[in-house]
Write a protein that holds these residues in place. Sequence first.
Motif, PDB file in Angstrom:
ATOM      1  N   ALA A 261       0.844  -1.192   0.000  1.00  0.00           N
ATOM      2  CA  ALA A 261       0.000   0.000   0.000  1.00  0.00           C
ATOM      3  C   ALA A 261       0.883   1.246   0.000  1.00  0.00           C
ATOM      4  O   ALA A 261       2.008   1.234   0.500  1.00  0.00           O
ATOM      5  N   LEU A 262       0.353   2.319  -0.566  1.00  0.00           N
ATOM      6  CA  LEU A 262       1.080   3.578  -0.687  1.00  0.00           C
ATOM      7  C   LEU A 262       0.311   4.686   0.017  1.00  0.00           C
ATOM      8  O   LEU A 262      -0.901   4.826  -0.171  1.00  0.00           O
ATOM      9  N   VAL A 263       1.020   5.470   0.815  1.00  0.00           N
ATOM     10  CA  VAL A 263       0.432   6.648   1.457  1.00  0.00           C
ATOM     11  C   VAL A 263       1.307   7.853   1.155  1.00  0.00           C
ATOM     12  O   VAL A 263       2.521   7.830   1.393  1.00  0.00           O
ATOM     13  N   ASP A 264       0.696   8.891   0.621  1.00  0.00           N
ATOM     14  CA  ASP A 264       1.422  10.129   0.348  1.00  0.00           C
ATOM     15  C   ASP A 264       0.397  11.247   0.235  1.00  0.00           C
ATOM     16  O   ASP A 264      -0.784  10.991  -0.028  1.00  0.00           O
ATOM     17  N   LEU A 265       0.846  12.476   0.440  1.00  0.00           N
ATOM     18  CA  LEU A 265      -0.035  13.622   0.295  1.00  0.00           C
ATOM     19  C   LEU A 265       0.009  14.193  -1.116  1.00  0.00           C
ATOM     20  O   LEU A 265      -0.812  15.022  -1.492  1.00  0.00           O
ATOM     21  N   ASN A 266       0.988  13.732  -1.898  1.00  0.00           N
ATOM     22  CA  ASN A 266       1.211  14.255  -3.233  1.00  0.00           C
ATOM     23  C   ASN A 266       0.704  13.272  -4.290  1.00  0.00           C
ATOM     24  O   ASN A 266       1.187  12.146  -4.392  1.00  0.00           O
ATOM     25  N   ASN A 267      -0.251  13.712  -5.082  1.00  0.00           N
ATOM     26  CA  ASN A 267      -0.845  12.824  -6.080  1.00  0.00           C
ATOM     27  C   ASN A 267       0.112  12.483  -7.212  1.00  0.00           C
ATOM     28  O   ASN A 267      -0.002  11.417  -7.822  1.00  0.00           O
ATOM     29  N   ASN A 268       1.067  13.373  -7.504  1.00  0.00           N
ATOM     30  CA  ASN A 268       2.056  13.061  -8.532  1.00  0.00           C
ATOM     31  C   ASN A 268       2.900  11.860  -8.120  1.00  0.00           C
ATOM     32  O   ASN A 268       3.173  10.962  -8.926  1.00  0.00           O
ATOM     33  N   SER A 269       3.315  11.855  -6.853  1.00  0.00           N
ATOM     34  CA  SER A 269       4.104  10.735  -6.340  1.00  0.00           C
ATOM     35  C   SER A 269       3.294   9.445  -6.341  1.00  0.00           C
ATOM     36  O   SER A 269       3.790   8.386  -6.726  1.00  0.00           O
ATOM     37  N   LEU A 270       2.054   9.539  -5.923  1.00  0.00           N
ATOM     38  CA  LEU A 270       1.199   8.354  -5.883  1.00  0.00           C
ATOM     39  C   LEU A 270       0.960   7.786  -7.280  1.00  0.00           C
ATOM     40  O   LEU A 270       1.007   6.576  -7.489  1.00  0.00           O
ATOM     41  N   GLU A 271       0.727   8.668  -8.225  1.00  0.00           N
ATOM     42  CA  GLU A 271       0.470   8.232  -9.598  1.00  0.00           C
ATOM     43  C   GLU A 271       1.699   7.564 -10.197  1.00  0.00           C
ATOM     44  O   GLU A 271       1.625   6.476 -10.791  1.00  0.00           O
TER      45      GLU A 271
ATOM     46  N   SER B 139       2.490   4.175  -8.229  1.00  0.00           N
ATOM     47  CA  SER B 139       1.489   3.125  -8.456  1.00  0.00           C
ATOM     48  C   SER B 139       1.602   2.542  -9.863  1.00  0.00           C
ATOM     49  O   SER B 139       1.402   1.341 -10.057  1.00  0.00           O
ATOM     50  N   LYS B 140       1.947   3.375 -10.826  1.00  0.00           N
ATOM     51  CA  LYS B 140       2.145   2.876 -12.189  1.00  0.00           C
ATOM     52  C   LYS B 140       3.370   1.987 -12.280  1.00  0.00           C
ATOM     53  O   LYS B 140       3.377   0.971 -12.993  1.00  0.00           O
ATOM     54  N   ALA B 141       4.420   2.368 -11.543  1.00  0.00           N
ATOM     55  CA  ALA B 141       5.675   1.608 -11.594  1.00  0.00           C
ATOM     56  C   ALA B 141       5.522   0.210 -11.020  1.00  0.00           C
ATOM     57  O   ALA B 141       6.226  -0.714 -11.425  1.00  0.00           O
ATOM     58  N   ILE B 142       4.606   0.052 -10.060  1.00  0.00           N
ATOM     59  CA  ILE B 142       4.414  -1.275  -9.438  1.00  0.00           C
ATOM     60  C   ILE B 142       2.973  -1.760  -9.635  1.00  0.00           C
ATOM     61  O   ILE B 142       2.428  -2.465  -8.794  1.00  0.00           O
ATOM     62  N   GLN B 143       2.391  -1.397 -10.753  1.00  0.00           N
ATOM     63  CA  GLN B 143       0.987  -1.737 -10.993  1.00  0.00           C
ATOM     64  C   GLN B 143       0.749  -3.246 -11.052  1.00  0.00           C
ATOM     65  O   GLN B 143      -0.362  -3.717 -10.791  1.00  0.00           O
ATOM     66  N   HIS B 144       1.800  -3.995 -11.361  1.00  0.00           N
ATOM     67  CA  HIS B 144       1.657  -5.452 -11.405  1.00  0.00           C
ATOM     68  C   HIS B 144       1.379  -6.042 -10.027  1.00  0.00           C
ATOM     69  O   HIS B 144       0.932  -7.186  -9.906  1.00  0.00           O
ATOM     70  N   LEU B 145       1.610  -5.239  -8.978  1.00  0.00           N
ATOM     71  CA  LEU B 145       1.355  -5.686  -7.610  1.00  0.00           C
ATOM     72  C   LEU B 145      -0.001  -5.198  -7.088  1.00  0.00           C
ATOM     73  O   LEU B 145      -0.353  -5.467  -5.941  1.00  0.00           O
ATOM     74  N   ASN B 146      -0.735  -4.487  -7.927  1.00  0.00           N
ATOM     75  CA  ASN B 146      -2.051  -3.946  -7.558  1.00  0.00           C
ATOM     76  C   ASN B 146      -2.016  -3.206  -6.218  1.00  0.00           C
ATOM     77  O   ASN B 146      -2.729  -3.565  -5.266  1.00  0.00           O
ATOM     78  N   PRO B 147      -1.192  -2.171  -6.116  1.00  0.00           N
ATOM     79  CA  PRO B 147      -1.061  -1.481  -4.829  1.00  0.00           C
ATOM     80  C   PRO B 147      -2.328  -0.752  -4.402  1.00  0.00           C
ATOM     81  O   PRO B 147      -3.091  -0.245  -5.243  1.00  0.00           O
ATOM     82  N   GLU B 148      -2.554  -0.725  -3.101  1.00  0.00           N
ATOM     83  CA  GLU B 148      -3.587   0.131  -2.533  1.00  0.00           C
ATOM     84  C   GLU B 148      -3.007   1.540  -2.492  1.00  0.00           C
ATOM     85  O   GLU B 148      -1.856   1.727  -2.118  1.00  0.00           O
ATOM     86  N   VAL B 149      -3.787   2.521  -2.878  1.00  0.00           N
ATOM     87  CA  VAL B 149      -3.280   3.898  -2.978  1.00  0.00           C
ATOM     88  C   VAL B 149      -4.135   4.822  -2.111  1.00  0.00           C
ATOM     89  O   VAL B 149      -5.354   4.872  -2.256  1.00  0.00           O
ATOM     90  N   TYR B 150      -3.459   5.548  -1.205  1.00  0.00           N
ATOM     91  CA  TYR B 150      -4.162   6.445  -0.287  1.00  0.00           C
ATOM     92  C   TYR B 150      -3.497   7.819  -0.282  1.00  0.00           C
ATOM     93  O   TYR B 150      -2.310   7.942   0.026  1.00  0.00           O
ATOM     94  N   CYS B 151      -4.252   8.849  -0.627  1.00  0.00           N
ATOM     95  CA  CYS B 151      -3.768  10.220  -0.515  1.00  0.00           C
ATOM     96  C   CYS B 151      -4.139  10.699   0.889  1.00  0.00           C
ATOM     97  O   CYS B 151      -5.313  10.982   1.173  1.00  0.00           O
ATOM     98  N   ARG B 152      -3.143  10.767   1.753  1.00  0.00           N
ATOM     99  CA  ARG B 152      -3.383  11.073   3.161  1.00  0.00           C
ATOM    100  C   ARG B 152      -2.304  11.998   3.721  1.00  0.00           C
ATOM    101  O   ARG B 152      -1.159  11.987   3.270  1.00  0.00           O
ATOM    102  N   ASP B 153      -2.688  12.777   4.736  1.00  0.00           N
ATOM    103  CA  ASP B 153      -1.751  13.584   5.519  1.00  0.00           C
ATOM    104  C   ASP B 153      -1.372  12.756   6.737  1.00  0.00           C
ATOM    105  O   ASP B 153      -2.208  12.456   7.584  1.00  0.00           O
ATOM    106  N   ILE B 154      -0.105  12.382   6.838  1.00  0.00           N
ATOM    107  CA  ILE B 154       0.363  11.499   7.899  1.00  0.00           C
ATOM    108  C   ILE B 154       0.276  12.151   9.271  1.00  0.00           C
ATOM    109  O   ILE B 154       0.346  11.474  10.299  1.00  0.00           O
TER     110      ILE B 154
END
Length: 216
Positions: free
Chosen positions: A75-85, A88-103
Amino acid sequence: MNKDSFTGQAVYSKKVLSIYDIWVLGFSNSYLWKCPTSLIGKKFVALVSDNHLDVGVGTGYYLKNYLPSAVKRVALVDLNNNSLESTSKAIQHLNPEVYCRDILKPLTLSNEKFDSVSINYLLHCLPGDLSEKSIAFSHLRDVMNKGAVLFGSTILGKDTSQNNLAKKLMAFYNKKGIFSNANDDLVSLDTALKAHFYDVKIKVVGCVAIFSGIKI
């Protein structure tokens, strides 16, 4: 999100992310912060589980280069959608969970908790001193299973050996709000980690603290 949280992550545009690995993980780590990226990678390999959460994903460098191919859940947590996008594309074969969140705020993720959490080069970007931003450890602890390990790295701004260029760049980053680590030191990090985890281990290499702790 508060203004300071936004400032720390807003710099990571698609253009900046395109040179991040070369500038930060290549040049800066080797010549300014004096901590080879490979050391952080080795920590990742040693502690990552097959039920993993990566926080502050950046370009996804450690996931792309050190995450086992047989991982069951990531799973991925970040506040920046560019980083998440990008990540997530780089490891899309792993079907990552993606969360835009403020830690710095309580995390609302899936109901299933994690066995390992990595948080590399995020703490020094969060606003406040370590006693304030260590609330992030509390929020991460809430999404970890018993016995799970948290590990990561952060650039310390105080009581480390810094060459002139490192001092100037760190001061510039702090002035711009990209970093907020002028008062971050080893003692404060140790105190913050031990307030939430046991078997805390910290190794300082150059300006960088590489750390880990386990949830009781």
